[in-house]
Design an enzyme around this catalytic site. Structure first.
Site, PDB file in Angstrom:
ATOM      1  N   HIS A 267      58.490  61.568  21.030  1.00  0.00           N
ATOM      2  CA  HIS A 267      57.753  62.146  22.161  1.00  0.00           C
ATOM      3  C   HIS A 267      56.778  61.121  22.748  1.00  0.00           C
ATOM      4  CE1 HIS A 267      55.804  65.607  24.288  1.00  0.00           C
ATOM      5  NE2 HIS A 267      54.767  64.788  24.252  1.00  0.00           N
ATOM      6  N   GLU A 268      55.936  60.573  21.893  1.00  0.00           N
ATOM      7  CA  GLU A 268      54.922  59.630  22.390  1.00  0.00           C
ATOM      8  C   GLU A 268      55.576  58.340  22.889  1.00  0.00           C
ATOM      9  OE1 GLU A 268      52.205  60.952  22.963  1.00  0.00           O
ATOM     10  OE2 GLU A 268      52.273  62.653  21.571  1.00  0.00           O
ATOM     11  N   HIS A 271      56.593  58.905  26.398  1.00  0.00           N
ATOM     12  CA  HIS A 271      55.448  58.675  27.297  1.00  0.00           C
ATOM     13  C   HIS A 271      55.239  57.168  27.482  1.00  0.00           C
ATOM     14  CE1 HIS A 271      53.834  62.684  27.925  1.00  0.00           C
ATOM     15  NE2 HIS A 271      53.682  62.930  26.646  1.00  0.00           N
ATOM     16  N   GLU A 298      55.236  64.325  31.118  1.00  0.00           N
ATOM     17  CA  GLU A 298      55.728  65.149  30.016  1.00  0.00           C
ATOM     18  C   GLU A 298      57.256  65.197  30.012  1.00  0.00           C
ATOM     19  OE1 GLU A 298      53.799  65.906  27.719  1.00  0.00           O
ATOM     20  OE2 GLU A 298      54.764  67.488  26.559  1.00  0.00           O
TER      21      GLU A 298
END
Ligand code: ZN
Length: 504
Positions: A267-268, A271, A298
């Protein structure tokens, strides 16, 4: 003043603001990774000083006169040109900042700082009554903010605009209203499914040191550049784009849960790939070198975490590697069972622990309540009861106490009303982008099965990252996918995937 000179000065000023803000970003990263607890007071003073300075520079009357000088200049002839797009965004930020009276800004900072402490205490004791007076104050403050900022439709528009520029409450509500019954139906099918994956497989013993090795391997394969970024440990994972050449991600390792750190890292890193893919060499310090919106940001994290990380194709390559690294935990588990386990779905109380099938219902409930609060249709005192009623309706479970109900998130106590919808917008954008990537990259599944993710990464860079804020989010989606944002790609994706796993 010649338009070109005015534009140059304007850009110089926004660069200076961005550089100052990147100092705050770095201090924020340090606070959440290595700072000793005793440093908290001084750090708050440091961050307060920087935020105040950045605000001062942004509302400087000189910014206003430069923007006025550029109004209707030939530089803005092409609305999607670099200058026009930068001007549009700089003007929006300058206006938002100048429309708010200094006294109101200070009152919000003080109230939310106190409210966060009260919220923590209220949550710890599951005593919602303790927090409700603060919620009432904060709702009053954000309603005043909306009044000063102004709006076309309803006051919530002015709040939403801070996080998702250009989005309207009515549009978000229309999409969410179409999505909700589909998700409720999907969750009923999952609940009564003939097959159920065994979630306990990913709750065995997973050595944190090995989780780190595996997570770094996956991040590197995604294209996270460890020469221009780093991965550290924290309690609440986040990604910090410090500046050109420096993007940092964080995670936390739970020795009894493989999903948390692994999907957290993906997820990070999603980003981070967005931050690394922005054209900061040319556009740092201007909107074109920054993300289009929180929802688009997101979408990049969710796409890597869910569409890629929770796919069978991804695990076809990475599962044998995981089995090598976590030999004891996974030796007796087949790829199919593992794939089912990482996608196990069940209604749960806590948003941040929710799976793909239930997550968006948590968001819709919050959006509906926030919207009613800001409109004045719902009194803050009625929040606990209304929360629990909707929770039963949408997710089919009783909320046992307010700590696991309306007190679970920090957003309201910190004044972040208008933020929640960007999470679901991110999921919707992600599904729609990924469908388009599939159409454009015919070999995508085979590439993922071979552990090759560069095709997808370059596609995202080309279509989304490099544009920064050139297009408002809604327009970016239309340009990339040829259609306005729709709930359909996400609904089809979830039904296809969970239908396969749960056998309906
Ligand atoms: Zn995120």
């Amino acid at each position: 003043m010649a338009p070109l000179d005015a534009y140059r000065e304007l850009v110089e000023r926004t660069r200076k603001i961005a550089t100052l803000q990147s100092c705050a970003e770095l201090l924020g990263w340090e606070e959440r990774t290595t700072m000793p607890r005793g440093g908290a007071g001084h750090r708050a003073a440091q961050l307060g000083l920087l935020a105040g300075l950045a605000h001062q520079w942004l509302v400087d009357p000189r910014m206003g006169s430069l923007l006025a000088a550029l109004e209707d200049s030939p530089l803005t002839a092409d609305p999607a040109g670099v200058e026009a797009a930068n001007l549009r965004e700089i003007r929006r930020r300058h206006q938002r900042a100048t429309r708010l009276p200094q006294a109101l800004v200070e009152e919000i900072a003080q109230t939310t700082s106190l409210a966060q402490g009260e919220w923590q205490e209220a949550r710890r004791r599951a005593e919602v009554k303790r927090f409700l007076p603060w919620l009432e104050k904060i709702v009053g403050l954000v309603r005043r903010v909306a009044g000063h900022i102004g709006y076309d439709g309803e006051p919530y528009d002015a709040l939403l605009d801070e996080y998702e520029p250009g989005a309207t409450t009515a549009e978000v509500a229309r999409i969410f209203d179409a999505l909700r019954p589909e998700l409720v139906a999907l969750n009923r099918k999952i609940a009564s499914a003939p097959r159920k994956p065994d979630a306990a497989i990913v709750q065995r013993a997973f050595d944190p040191e090995r989780q780190k090795i595996f997570g770094e391997m996956v991040a590197a394969a995604m294209g996270f550049d460890f020469a221009r970024g780093r991965l550290d440990v924290t309690t609440h994972p986040f990604c910090a784009g410090i500046g050109p050449g420096d993007t940092r991600i964080t995670t936390r390792y739970n020795p009894r849960r493989l999903n948390d750190a692994l999907f957290g890292i993906m997820h990070e890193a999603g980003h981070a790939l967005y931050e690394m893919g922005l054209d900061k060499a040319t556009h740092f310090g201007t909107p074109l070198g920054e993300a289009a919106s929180l929802g688009i940001h997101e979408s990049q994290s969710r796409l890597w975490e869910n569409q890629v990380g929770r796919s069978r194709a991804f695990w076809a390559y990475f599962y044998p590697q995981a089995q090598r690294i976590f030999r004891e935990a996974l030796a007796d588990v087949s790829l199919e069972d593992f794939y089912g386990a990482v996608n196990h779905s069940a209604p749960s109380l806590i948003r941040v622990e929710a799976d793909e099938a239930t997550y968006n219902l948590h968001i819709m409930l919050r959006f509906e309540l926030e919207r009613a609060l800001v409109k004045g249709d719902l009194a803050p005192a009625d929040i606990p009861e209304e929360w629990n009623r909707r929770f039963r309706d949408y997710l089919g479970i009783e909320v046992p106490d307010d700590a696991r109900g309306c007190l679970q998130d920090i957003h309201w106590s910190s004044g972040g009303i208008g933020y929640f919808p960007t999470y679901t917008l991110g999921n919707l954008y992600a599904a729609q982008f990924f469908d388009q990537a599939r159409r454009d990259l015919l070999d995508l599944d085979r590439e993922l099965e071979q552990g090759r993710m560069s095709g997808l990464r370059e596609w995202l860079r080309e279509k989304i990252h490099r544009h920064g804020s050139r297009y408002p989010a809604g327009e970016l989606v239309r340009r990339v996918t040829g259609a306005p944002l729709s709930p359909q790609p996400l609904v089809s994706y979830l039904n296809r995937k969970f239908g396969g796993i749960y056998g309906f």
